[in-house]
Design a protein around this motif. Structure first.
Motif, PDB file in Angstrom:
ATOM      1  N   GLY A 299     -19.238  93.135 -74.249  1.00  0.00           N
ATOM      2  CA  GLY A 299     -19.657  94.516 -74.108  1.00  0.00           C
ATOM      3  C   GLY A 299     -19.772  95.043 -75.509  1.00  0.00           C
ATOM      4  O   GLY A 299     -20.663  95.805 -75.497  1.00  0.00           O
ATOM      5  N   ARG A 302     -23.265  93.880 -76.705  1.00  0.00           N
ATOM      6  CA  ARG A 302     -24.530  94.874 -76.371  1.00  0.00           C
ATOM      7  C   ARG A 302     -24.259  96.416 -76.578  1.00  0.00           C
ATOM      8  O   ARG A 302     -25.406  96.850 -76.700  1.00  0.00           O
ATOM      9  CB  ARG A 302     -24.293  94.860 -74.472  1.00  0.00           C
ATOM     10  CG  ARG A 302     -24.269  93.406 -73.837  1.00  0.00           C
ATOM     11  CD  ARG A 302     -25.258  92.475 -74.354  1.00  0.00           C
ATOM     12  NE  ARG A 302     -26.668  93.180 -74.394  1.00  0.00           N
ATOM     13  CZ  ARG A 302     -27.681  92.866 -75.355  1.00  0.00           C
ATOM     14  NH1 ARG A 302     -27.334  91.941 -76.016  1.00  0.00           N
ATOM     15  NH2 ARG A 302     -28.834  93.377 -75.228  1.00  0.00           N
ATOM     16  N   LEU A 395     -15.089  94.483 -67.471  1.00  0.00           N
ATOM     17  CA  LEU A 395     -16.003  95.324 -66.865  1.00  0.00           C
ATOM     18  C   LEU A 395     -15.764  96.859 -67.007  1.00  0.00           C
ATOM     19  O   LEU A 395     -16.632  97.545 -67.558  1.00  0.00           O
ATOM     20  CB  LEU A 395     -16.534  94.797 -65.570  1.00  0.00           C
ATOM     21  CG  LEU A 395     -17.557  95.476 -64.849  1.00  0.00           C
ATOM     22  CD1 LEU A 395     -18.832  95.807 -65.404  1.00  0.00           C
ATOM     23  CD2 LEU A 395     -17.488  95.148 -63.332  1.00  0.00           C
ATOM     24  N   THR A 398     -15.612  98.456 -70.776  1.00  0.00           N
ATOM     25  CA  THR A 398     -16.770  98.352 -71.575  1.00  0.00           C
ATOM     26  C   THR A 398     -18.083  99.256 -70.921  1.00  0.00           C
ATOM     27  O   THR A 398     -18.775  99.691 -71.731  1.00  0.00           O
ATOM     28  CB  THR A 398     -17.410  97.092 -71.994  1.00  0.00           C
ATOM     29  OG1 THR A 398     -17.693  96.107 -70.844  1.00  0.00           O
ATOM     30  CG2 THR A 398     -16.335  96.337 -72.802  1.00  0.00           C
ATOM     31  N   SER A 399     -17.774  99.266 -69.623  1.00  0.00           N
ATOM     32  CA  SER A 399     -19.029  99.998 -68.807  1.00  0.00           C
ATOM     33  C   SER A 399     -18.531 101.291 -68.279  1.00  0.00           C
ATOM     34  O   SER A 399     -17.603 101.347 -67.369  1.00  0.00           O
ATOM     35  CB  SER A 399     -19.660  99.112 -67.631  1.00  0.00           C
ATOM     36  OG  SER A 399     -20.515  99.776 -66.894  1.00  0.00           O
ATOM     37  N   ASN A 400     -19.006 102.554 -68.550  1.00  0.00           N
ATOM     38  CA  ASN A 400     -18.665 103.738 -68.008  1.00  0.00           C
ATOM     39  C   ASN A 400     -19.348 103.770 -66.529  1.00  0.00           C
ATOM     40  O   ASN A 400     -18.464 104.183 -65.990  1.00  0.00           O
ATOM     41  CB  ASN A 400     -19.252 104.938 -68.940  1.00  0.00           C
ATOM     42  CG  ASN A 400     -18.565 105.074 -70.208  1.00  0.00           C
ATOM     43  OD1 ASN A 400     -17.504 105.202 -70.524  1.00  0.00           O
ATOM     44  ND2 ASN A 400     -19.648 104.648 -71.318  1.00  0.00           N
ATOM     45  N   ALA A 402     -19.237 101.744 -64.362  1.00  0.00           N
ATOM     46  CA  ALA A 402     -18.655 100.766 -63.605  1.00  0.00           C
ATOM     47  C   ALA A 402     -17.647 101.724 -62.596  1.00  0.00           C
ATOM     48  O   ALA A 402     -17.255 101.375 -61.566  1.00  0.00           O
ATOM     49  CB  ALA A 402     -17.845  99.856 -63.898  1.00  0.00           C
ATOM     50  N   GLU A 446     -25.903 101.648 -71.060  1.00  0.00           N
ATOM     51  CA  GLU A 446     -25.175 101.562 -69.802  1.00  0.00           C
ATOM     52  C   GLU A 446     -25.651 100.527 -68.835  1.00  0.00           C
ATOM     53  O   GLU A 446     -24.811  99.768 -68.284  1.00  0.00           O
ATOM     54  CB  GLU A 446     -24.808 102.894 -69.087  1.00  0.00           C
ATOM     55  CG  GLU A 446     -24.096 103.939 -69.853  1.00  0.00           C
ATOM     56  CD  GLU A 446     -22.783 103.648 -70.019  1.00  0.00           C
ATOM     57  OE1 GLU A 446     -22.001 102.719 -69.329  1.00  0.00           O
ATOM     58  OE2 GLU A 446     -22.105 104.082 -70.953  1.00  0.00           O
ATOM     59  N   LYS A 447     -26.822 100.590 -68.714  1.00  0.00           N
ATOM     60  CA  LYS A 447     -27.520  99.680 -67.707  1.00  0.00           C
ATOM     61  C   LYS A 447     -27.356  98.198 -68.342  1.00  0.00           C
ATOM     62  O   LYS A 447     -27.112  97.404 -67.419  1.00  0.00           O
ATOM     63  CB  LYS A 447     -28.970  99.876 -67.705  1.00  0.00           C
ATOM     64  CG  LYS A 447     -29.546 101.195 -67.074  1.00  0.00           C
ATOM     65  CD  LYS A 447     -31.188 101.298 -66.923  1.00  0.00           C
ATOM     66  CE  LYS A 447     -31.643 102.587 -66.381  1.00  0.00           C
ATOM     67  NZ  LYS A 447     -33.062 102.620 -66.463  1.00  0.00           N
ATOM     68  N   VAL A 449     -25.048  97.078 -70.405  1.00  0.00           N
ATOM     69  CA  VAL A 449     -23.614  96.578 -70.521  1.00  0.00           C
ATOM     70  C   VAL A 449     -23.245  96.143 -68.972  1.00  0.00           C
ATOM     71  O   VAL A 449     -22.653  95.212 -68.643  1.00  0.00           O
ATOM     72  CB  VAL A 449     -22.721  97.580 -70.946  1.00  0.00           C
ATOM     73  CG1 VAL A 449     -21.269  97.355 -70.699  1.00  0.00           C
ATOM     74  CG2 VAL A 449     -22.815  97.779 -72.602  1.00  0.00           C
ATOM     75  N   LEU A 450     -23.623  96.990 -68.152  1.00  0.00           N
ATOM     76  CA  LEU A 450     -23.108  96.645 -66.697  1.00  0.00           C
ATOM     77  C   LEU A 450     -23.984  95.634 -66.096  1.00  0.00           C
ATOM     78  O   LEU A 450     -23.058  94.855 -65.435  1.00  0.00           O
ATOM     79  CB  LEU A 450     -23.745  97.879 -65.803  1.00  0.00           C
ATOM     80  CG  LEU A 450     -23.476  97.860 -64.299  1.00  0.00           C
ATOM     81  CD1 LEU A 450     -21.904  97.837 -64.073  1.00  0.00           C
ATOM     82  CD2 LEU A 450     -23.734  99.295 -63.526  1.00  0.00           C
ATOM     83  N   GLU A 453     -22.268  92.522 -68.002  1.00  0.00           N
ATOM     84  CA  GLU A 453     -20.646  92.278 -67.603  1.00  0.00           C
ATOM     85  C   GLU A 453     -20.576  91.692 -66.026  1.00  0.00           C
ATOM     86  O   GLU A 453     -19.482  91.109 -65.755  1.00  0.00           O
ATOM     87  CB  GLU A 453     -19.889  93.593 -67.659  1.00  0.00           C
ATOM     88  CG  GLU A 453     -19.551  93.995 -69.239  1.00  0.00           C
ATOM     89  CD  GLU A 453     -18.626  93.250 -69.924  1.00  0.00           C
ATOM     90  OE1 GLU A 453     -18.156  92.229 -69.301  1.00  0.00           O
ATOM     91  OE2 GLU A 453     -18.091  93.643 -70.960  1.00  0.00           O
TER      92      GLU A 453
END
Length: 712
Positions: A299, A302, A395, A398-400, A402, A446-447, A449-450, A453
């Motif tokens: 994360g 990225r 996940l 690091t991913s908003n 998610a 965001e795309k 990282v998602l 992860e």
């Protein structure tokens, strides 16, 4: 490097706890610690440290925004904490045009102090023991669910009784794994304003490279001010509020520190696991922490790609990145330390001794005979789940995107089902929340990282059933699926979510691709099968009995409970580590400004320096803040027992005067949350003289120093 001498806190406590170990309750200082502290150099009474009837040191120390510690240092509510504790608020107030995070900031007067959207401090009022009251509501015939229900009902009653109609926040907390209970009364102040910070090149000097390392050369501090109504009571932000006049604030010592000087710290340590069984350590080292480290690093990598390209993105994600990076290095250090020193094996030997005692008499056997076996069984059957859960939390961490649909789902569902009048009432707050959320989101990041992860989670959690929708996404090509999902999702942008508000549809929300994915991930994470619930219940009971039995088998030992974000006192001394060739200081318990300059790398993200600082070091323009030996002190070491949450804690001398600001630990003793190492465990502190020099001499904000009470 000397070999670590590991002291097994939880299982072989046959000698008294040494002075530098322990995070102690303030209400027991007189009985358990005061005499030892006096021998080491304390000149205060126990009543001057903690009193519910008179002003005491505890009134000058606050929990800062729920996760750090801070201290009051003036009669006008001036608060000092770490730079990394104020990082989120500073980043929020910054912009590419006024980048306080990068350039620093000092309010010229109180009118120049800036209000973040959400920031609070919490004062500790009092505490008391309610163990008998709560444990009197349970018995050994209860299931764990019945026990928990009875305890929670009593906790709710105690919290209501002591809140004085909502004036105070009351929290009842469990200690010694559910064998004791105490309540804590707090008062929160929510109008907290930003006063100043050094530039990032001072406040975060060394970056991730130096994090958890010694020698350190970091000016890790920032300043805020507490405001109240005209009667000194907590109040929401208002231009009519005035600086708080606290019951107690700390005087500041310019005397400096010498090796073996007494040092004590008051603060809010977050979490330790000194009673953790060997199976838990083994699970963390081999299953949980490696997954945590790998997911965090992915994360971070990225995020960094996009942060390096755009100043606004860097500011918007600075706090998230820093938090992930901090624990990424922490967990890797834990793996290395716990593996190298075979901590699990040492604790297993202690468990074997306990098991022998537990089965030595019929009475012991009836109560404790199966404790160790039950604990071992739990860990053996949950190792793969621990790995799975840490990839999945990586996940979430690091991913908003998610979790955003899950967090908003209940409110949006209610909005879709509401009548026109109710929608009109709800819509302004929803629009505000959406605008604030998306203001800080960069969708291309965001795309990326998602997708990354999700791939890592699904491919690396093969030993445990993964969330079905996540598996489908990865099978279908996660990047392509996510591009398509964002294009059609109501969460794909601020505009698409605002458009949904104008024409809300419960069906559209229910079938939204990002909502379906997010809910599937969260549901899967929280789901417990009957088998897992039984394992968890058996484990909870066994762990509680383990701690009870260990204390029963060694009744003469002084015990302290694990940290859990309640105020604690720790005491020790200024203490060197073995000599380190990277440190230019004469002795390895402090660092100097010359050492900072020695690390200087022009235009480097972590080791750049302001030209003014380099020039002032060259001319030795240190003013009254120089050590008597002529150098400008920066950081120093003590052997206090701290952990996360202590960041920003005041380091005080025997008179209760401020000498420094705790901000880190050393990687050699990274296992400290599980086991305390008397030889190498250290607290790294900012010398208060460096703090004042930066404010006064470097930044020219002498008016802020003039607020403080300084003693020599």
């Amino acid at each position: 490097m000397k070999k670590l001498i590991l002291f097994l806190t939880a299982f072989v406590l046959v000698t008294p706890v040494r002075a530098d170990e322990g995070m102690w309750f303030l209400m027991f200082i007189e009985r358990l610690n005061h005499r030892d502290m006096q021998k080491m150099g304390l000149q205060l009474t126990a009543e001057e440290i903690y009193s519910i009837n008179h002003h005491s040191l505890k009134d000058a120390v606050v929990q800062f925004n729920g996760g750090c510690t801070a201290e009051l240092i003036s009669k006008d509510g001036l608060v000092l904490t770490n730079h990394h504790c104020g990082y989120d608020a500073i980043a929020e107030l910054s912009s590419p045009q006024a980048n306080y995070l990068h350039d620093g900031y000092w309010a010229k007067d109180k009118a120049g102090e800036l209000k973040p959207k959400s920031l609070f401090v919490r004062f500790f009022v009092r505490m008391d023991d309610v163990s008998k009251r709560i444990l009197g509501k349970v018995n050994d015939k209860m299931t764990e669910a019945e026990r928990e229900k009875a305890i929670n009902q009593e906790i709710a009653a105690i919290e209501k009784e002591n809140s004085e109609g909502g004036k105070y926040t009351v929290s009842v907390r469990s200690f010694f794994q559910g064998n004791e209970y105490y309540y804590f009364v707090y008062q929160d102040y929510k109008d907290v304003r930003f006063v100043g910070t050094p530039p990032e090149s001072i406040g975060k000097f060394g970056g991730d490279t130096d994090n958890w390392e010694w020698p350190r050369h970091t000016g890790d501090f920032s300043m805020f001010r507490i405001y109240a109504d005209k009667e000194g009571n907590p109040a929401d932000y208002s231009e009519n509020n005035v600086p708080l006049h606290p019951k107690k604030y700390l005087k500041i010592s310019l005397k400096g520190v010498q090796e073996n000087d007494f040092a004590m710290i008051l603060g809010y340590p977050g979490r330790t696991n000194r009673w953790m069984p060997s199976g838990g350590i083994e699970q963390n080292v081999k299953f949980a922490y490696p997954a945590w480290v790998e997911a965090s690093k992915l994360g971070m990598d990225r995020m960094k790609v996009y942060m390096d390209k755009d100043t606004k993105v860097r500011l918007d994600y600075a706090s998230k990145y820093a938090q992930v990076a901090n624990y990424w290095k922490n967990r890797q250090g834990m793996i290395d330390a716990l593996t190298k020193h075979k901590t699990a094996a040492t604790k297993a030997a202690g468990e074997a001794k306990f098991d022998k005692w537990a089965n030595s008499t019929p009475k012991n056997k009836e109560k404790y005979g199966t404790v160790v076996t039950t604990l071992k069984n739990y860990y053996a059957k949950t190792n793969e789940k621990a790995r799975h859960d840490n990839y999945l939390t990586g996940l979430f961490r690091t991913s908003n995107m998610a979790m955003l649909p899950t967090r908003m789902n209940k409110t949006l569902s209610a909005f879709a089902k509401a009548d026109a009048a109710k929608r009109a009432e709800m819509q302004p707050e929803l629009e505000k929340a959406i605008a604030e959320t998306y203001e800080k989101l960069y969708i291309p990041l965001e795309k990326d990282v998602l997708a990354a992860e999700l791939n890592l989670y699904v491919t690396k959690s093969a030993g445990y059933a993964v969330a079905p929708k996540a598996a489908d996404v990865v099978k279908a090509d996660s990047k392509a699926w996510i591009e398509k999902a964002f294009a059609s999702s109501i969460f794909g942008s601020k505009e698409s979510l605002m458009a949904w508000l104008k024409n809300p549809s419960a069906e559209a929300l229910q079938n939204d691709p990002l909502t379906v994915l997010s809910l599937d991930l969260s549901t899967h994470f929280n789901n417990k099968s009957e088998e897992l619930q039984k394992l968890t219940d058996d484990y909870s009971r066994a762990f509680r009995l383990l701690v009870e039995g260990l204390r029963e088998s060694n009744p003469k030992t002084k015990y302290y409970p694990d940290a859990n974000s309640t105020m604690r006192l720790t005491y020790g001394k200024v203490r060197s580590l073995p000599a380190d060739k990277r440190n230019d200081a004469a002795k390895n318990y402090y660092t100097t400004l010359q050492g900072v300059v020695n690390k200087y790398k022009p235009n480097d993200e972590e080791f750049d320096l302001p030209k003014r600082l380099i020039e002032m070091n060259k001319t030795k323009d240190f003013g009254r803040y120089a050590d008597k030996a002529g150098y400008m002190p920066v950081n120093f070491l003590t052997d206090n027992d701290i952990t996360g949450g202590n960041s920003g804690s005041p380091v005080m001398n025997g008179k209760g005067e401020l000498i420094g600001l705790a901000f880190d630990g050393n990687i050699e003793a990274m296992a400290g949350d599980v086991i305390f190492d008397h030889q190498l465990q250290r607290t790294i502190n900012v010398d208060i003289r460096y703090v004042l020099w930066v404010i006064d001499k470097f930044a020219g904000a002498k008016h802020i120093v003039d607020e403080m009470t300084i003693v020599k």
